[in-house]
Design a protein around this motif. Sequence first.
Motif, PDB file in Angstrom:
ATOM      1  N   THR A   1       0.851  -1.182   0.000  1.00 44.59           N
ATOM      2  CA  THR A   1       0.000   0.000   0.000  1.00 44.59           C
ATOM      3  C   THR A   1       0.891   1.238   0.000  1.00 44.59           C
ATOM      4  OG1 THR A   1      -0.129   0.067   2.408  1.00 44.59           O
ATOM      5  CG2 THR A   1      -1.795  -1.245   1.267  1.00 44.59           C
ATOM      6  N   GLU A   2       0.289   2.419   0.184  1.00 42.42           N
ATOM      7  CA  GLU A   2       1.060   3.659   0.109  1.00 42.42           C
ATOM      8  C   GLU A   2       2.068   3.811   1.243  1.00 42.42           C
ATOM      9  OE1 GLU A   2      -1.552   6.972  -0.208  1.00 42.42           O
ATOM     10  OE2 GLU A   2      -2.179   6.445  -2.225  1.00 42.42           O
ATOM     11  N   ASN A   3       1.748   3.288   2.437  1.00 38.31           N
ATOM     12  CA  ASN A   3       2.663   3.477   3.562  1.00 38.31           C
ATOM     13  C   ASN A   3       2.909   2.206   4.375  1.00 38.31           C
ATOM     14  OD1 ASN A   3       0.184   3.267   4.681  1.00 38.31           O
ATOM     15  ND2 ASN A   3       0.308   5.106   5.930  1.00 38.31           N
TER      16      ASN A   3
ATOM     17  N   GLU B   1       3.767   7.203  -1.989  1.00 35.90           N
ATOM     18  CA  GLU B   1       2.520   7.635  -2.611  1.00 35.90           C
ATOM     19  C   GLU B   1       2.749   7.812  -4.104  1.00 35.90           C
ATOM     20  OE1 GLU B   1       0.727  11.019  -0.801  1.00 35.90           O
ATOM     21  OE2 GLU B   1       1.275  10.349   1.206  1.00 35.90           O
TER      22      GLU B   1
END
Length: 173
Positions: free
Chosen positions: A26-28, A96
């Motif tokens: 995922t993004e983080n 991101e």
Amino acid sequence: MILTSFMFLLFAAAVNPAQGQDITITENSVIMTCSEGDHGEVTWTKGTDSINNLTYEAKAEQATGTVEGLFTCQYKKADSAENIKHVFYLKVKVCEGCYELNGLKAWGIIMGDLLLTGGVILIVYLFANKNTDGTQKRASNSRSLNPPRPPNPDYEALDPKMRNNAVYSGLNK
């Protein structure tokens, strides 16, 4: 040769080395699922941290944006009493707006590039061999067949009647 090596490198990167685990980036964070464990009896371990859950979410470090560590997925099979343990090292940079490229897309891009390059080569080859007037022109020869005689009599051409019959005298006749 370099292109073939690059293709094998992309193929090796597309294969998931952590078999038995489903990894989602995922993004983080990175979410890992040990899909072979029955009824959620899975123990995830990273260093000294231990979680009894089917999934494990590893958050990225704020400074580097990477998820890194030695992860262990341990579970019992329903049909046997033995513990099965998967140990793997994971280092993933999360960000991101990152785009994941799977193996099929990578192979498609490489093959499309090869086909496009081959097409350009074929077009250049066909246009290079095309004759516009149908006949081939001969290149003009700037040398004359009989060069002018040199002005110095020391370089005068040999008379064939005056040559002797030695071993090497007949090679240039």
